[in-house]
Design a protein around this motif. Structure first.
Motif, short mmCIF file in Angstrom:
data_model
loop_
_atom_site.label_atom_id
_atom_site.label_comp_id
_atom_site.label_asym_id
_atom_site.label_seq_id
_atom_site.Cartn_x
_atom_site.Cartn_y
_atom_site.Cartn_z
N ASP A 82 0.85 -1.19 0.00
CA ASP A 82 0.00 0.00 0.00
C ASP A 82 0.89 1.24 0.00
OD1 ASP A 82 -2.20 1.67 0.14
OD2 ASP A 82 -2.34 1.55 2.32
N GLU A 93 -0.65 2.86 -14.69
CA GLU A 93 -2.01 2.35 -14.56
C GLU A 93 -2.18 1.55 -13.28
OE1 GLU A 93 -4.58 -1.04 -16.86
OE2 GLU A 93 -3.69 0.54 -18.11
N PHE A 94 -1.22 0.68 -12.98
CA PHE A 94 -1.31 -0.15 -11.77
C PHE A 94 -1.24 0.71 -10.51
CE2 PHE A 94 0.49 -2.99 -8.52
CZ PHE A 94 -0.45 -4.01 -8.57
N ASP A 127 -4.69 3.14 -10.53
CA ASP A 127 -5.97 2.44 -10.44
C ASP A 127 -6.00 1.36 -9.37
OD1 ASP A 127 -7.05 4.00 -12.39
OD2 ASP A 127 -6.79 2.57 -14.03
N ASN A 128 -4.91 0.60 -9.25
CA ASN A 128 -4.92 -0.53 -8.32
C ASN A 128 -4.40 -0.17 -6.93
OD1 ASN A 128 -4.70 -1.67 -11.19
ND2 ASN A 128 -5.28 -3.49 -10.03
N LEU A 129 -3.30 0.58 -6.89
CA LEU A 129 -2.69 0.89 -5.60
C LEU A 129 -3.22 2.19 -5.00
CD1 LEU A 129 1.04 -0.04 -6.36
CD2 LEU A 129 -0.68 -1.43 -5.19
#
Length: 732
Positions: free
Chosen positions: A558, A609-610, A613-615
């Protein structure tokens, strides 16, 4: 309070505006304290006022601390009382003169700061011991009895004094105690009037109004009648010399420590310690010649002076003038003050010398034994012996701490493997030979031993014991591998006298391998340690410490930021951002570039992008650096070929912006950066602009979910500099 940067002369307007009001407040605080200290010292009452006048005027005018206020101090009451009991008052005045002469010698020889070498915990304990002694003496006066000659007698006589207490003196003394203790908790507008003055005046008024028949202060004549020359001692010169040294040392230490404390309260010129000794010495010579108490810098008066807004030494001088005016014209008022009122004042002063903050500090720093032993020795022996014992204990503890080493010896590995590990950390001298021998004796014959030595000091005796044991252990089939990570090495011990080195040769992740290569190891490169050796050192020195920071990270990450930087080996992201595991989602490529051309490498795109959007990172940081090989290649007439050249085509917008006079480049030029570094800074600014135009990143920035920032690592200075899309900000 804020003071001017320099106070080289006294400004009359500032004196009238700031120093005169402050001097009046200090005068009101000093007056009752001077009377009480004289009584506690078994000296003539007027001797306290004489010392206050001379301390204020002479030490204030000549001393090296512009805001310190000097006068009779509670720290010397026990010593003076002993001197008066031994030699009489006038010989004590001679001792005060001698102490002043010795202080002037301290100042002229420029060794005044050596008095600060006494451990603060000993000084704190000394003051606490004096405070307890004063309180034990004056509690009997407060109860209407006579104080005894020793602390133990005063302590044992308390029950009798309680049984035979005089309620009139108890009421008056208790009123002073309650007033003094309650005064600090009153609203600030009331506390503008000094608590000691309110307590003494209030108790005196109550005693007069109630018609209490209790003892009051008696004066033998007026101020000028009290002036008297000292007398030479009739003998026992050794004890007199000891008294001179004692008074000089205690007065000097108390004055210098008070000056240090005062320096922390204001922003004006710092104390000249040698000049302060000259001022204190001159004041003590004159005070002793005039029949006054010894003089020191007093933190109570000095802190009041600063808090009241004083700006120059005029305040301390004027406070002495006001005491002189009072002592000459208003001595009849002094004789109305009950002795019980001053006893109550002194009990509170004594209690306040025992500070819980000092005890908590001693407990935290491991010095509580020094504190307790010094206090008990001062109270139940005498001041000089108490301080001497306290210093001896403090020195002994320091020696133990300095020479001690941590030595452990234990088996490790699978059962039956006969693997043993010996760890030695700290100072390894002949004093540690018994513990070292005990650890070595635990190792069974034939065991395979790894000995880790991290020593900052290692003498030949310890080196010889280890060498003899190693020879004997290997002679019976055992093996010994010695790993040294400290600066003090076994091989150097027989070659020269031992000296102290810095412990811990390297911080893993900060010191390069080549900086810690062991040149004395023939099996290892003198300039580079292998990754395998580095991993071994990490497991041995750092893995356990890192483990506690990995809690909660074993299943997912995170991070706060995506950190895009160059692949250059000199850039260490976690070091230059003081971050740890789980903080940075790091992307590295040559030149810290964000490709945008069609068909470009999409690894950076995937990372963006990761991360967004994800982290859900909150920031993206682009970090360039000085002496960048990619930027050097861009500026070259014939750029690099092959894959590197193809990759650097993504930096063409940066080169174009630089040649067009990009604002960040001009800002970097103004800051004195080289052409290569100017381009590197422009490149960071261009990458920031590229990110801000990126569809995914741009939306997140517009929504307030993401921030984009730039950094530049200047390798030559090891400083990190902020870079915006238009400028560089050099703040380091």
């Amino acid at each position: 309070m804020h003071l001017p940067a320099a106070l080289t002369s006294i400004n009359v307007r500032d004196v009238l505006r700031y120093d005169v009001p402050a001097s009046l407040v200090v005068f009101l605080v000093a007056l009752p304290l001077s009377l009480g200290i004289a009584i506690a010292s078994d000296a003539p009452v007027m001797a306290g006022l004489i010392a206050a006048v001379i301390g204020g005027i002479v030490a204030g005018a000549l001393g090296g601390s512009i805001l310190q206020v000097s006068g009779p101090a509670a720290g010397l009451t026990v010593v003076v009382a002993e001197l008066v009991a031994t030699f009489g008052w006038k010989v004590t005045c001679f001792i005060t003169v001698g102490a002043g002469v010795l202080q002037i010698v301290f100042g002229l020889s420029r060794i005044a700061q050596a008095a600060l070498a006494i451990a603060p915990v000993v000084v704190h304990a000394m003051l606490a011991g004096i405070g307890i002694t004063i309180a034990l003496q004056q509690i009997h006066v407060l109860l209407g009895s006579d104080s005894q000659s020793s602390a133990w007698e005063n302590l044992s006589a308390i029950p009798g004094s309680l049984i035979d207490m005089d309620w009139h003196t108890v009421v008056i003394g208790g009123l002073v105690v309650v007033t003094m203790l309650a005064w600090p908790s009153l609203p600030a507008r009331y506390r503008k009037v000094p608590g000691p003055l309110v307590a003494i005046v209030g108790a005196t008024v109550v005693a007069l109004a109630a018609g209490f028949d209790i003892d009051k202060i008696t004066l033998d004549g007026n101020f000028f009648d009290a002036l008297a020359l000292p007398e030479l001692p009739s003998g026992n010169w050794g004890a007199v010399a000891l008294g001179v040294i004692t008074v000089a040392l205690i007065a000097s230490v108390e004055s210098l420590l008070s000056a240090v404390a005062v320096d922390k309260m204001h922003t004006g010129p710092r104390t000249n310690f040698n000049r302060e000794m000259l001022g204190q010495g001159s004041a003590n010579i004159l005070s002793g010649m005039a029949g006054g108490l010894p003089v020191t810098g007093v933190i109570v008066r000095s802190s009041t002076n600063v808090a009241s807004g004083a700006r120059s030494r005029a305040s301390a001088v004027l406070h002495g003038v006001w005491i002189l005016v009072f002592a000459v014209l208003l001595t009849s008022l002094v004789q109305q003050i009950p002795m019980a009122a001053l006893a109550g004042l002194l009990v509170v002063i004594g209690i306040q010398l025992v500070k819980t903050a000092h005890m908590k500090l001693a407990l935290r720093t491991g010095d509580m034994w020094v504190y307790v032993i010094t206090v008990l020795a001062v109270v139940f022996l005498n001041l000089l012996e108490g301080v001497g014992i306290g210093l001896a204990v403090a020195v002994a503890i320091v020696v133990v701490r300095v020479v001690r080493a941590s030595i452990t010896s234990a088996p490790f590995g699978t059962p039956g493997s006969r693997q043993w590990e010996i760890r030695i950390h700290g100072s390894l001298s002949f004093l540690m030979l018994p513990r070292l021998n005990k650890a070595l004796a635990k190792v069974p014959a034939g065991a395979h031993v790894t000995m880790h030595i991290d020593a900052d000091f290692l003498d030949n005796a310890a080196s010889e014991m280890i060498a003899d044991w190693q020879w004997a252990h290997e002679a019976v089939g055992g093996t010994v591998v010695i790993e040294e990570t400290g600066h003090a090495l076994l091989v150097d011990a027989p070659k020269a006298p031992p000296r102290r080195h810095q412990v811990a040769t390297r911080v893993l992740g900060l010191a390069p391998w080549k900086a810690s290569a062991s040149s004395h190891d023939a099996d290892e490169s003198p300039t580079l340690r292998s990754i395998k050796s580095g991993v071994h050192e990490y497991h041995r020195l750092t893995a356990d410490a890192l483990l506690e920071h990995m809690e909660g990270l074993s299943d997912a990450q995170d991070p706060d930021s995506l950190f895009l930087t160059c692949s250059d080996s000199r850039v260490v992201p976690n070091v230059i951002t003081a971050s740890g595991p789980g903080d940075l989602f790091t992307v590295r490529n040559i030149g810290n570039l964000i490709p945008t051309a069609p068909g470009a490498d999409i690894s950076v795109e995937a990372a963006l992008e990761f991360a967004v959007d994800n982290l859900g990172v909150s920031s993206i940081v682009v970090c360039g650096h000085s002496s960048c090989g990619a930027m050097t290649g861009l500026l070259a007439e014939s750029g690099p070929g092959g894959a590197v050249g193809t990759w650097l085509e993504h930096a063409a917008p940066s080169l174009s912006a630089f040649r067009s006079g990009h604002p960040a480049g001009r800002s970097a030029a103004d800051a004195g950066f080289s052409e290569v570094d100017q381009l590197a800074i422009v490149n960071v600014a261009v990458q920031i602009q590229t990110l801000q135009r990126h569809p995914l990143v741009g939306r997140a920035v517009a929504d307030g979910r993401l921030r984009v920032a730039g950094l530049f690592f200047d390798i030559a200075t090891a400083r990190v500099i902020e870079v915006s899309s238009t400028a560089v900000t050099v703040t380091a």
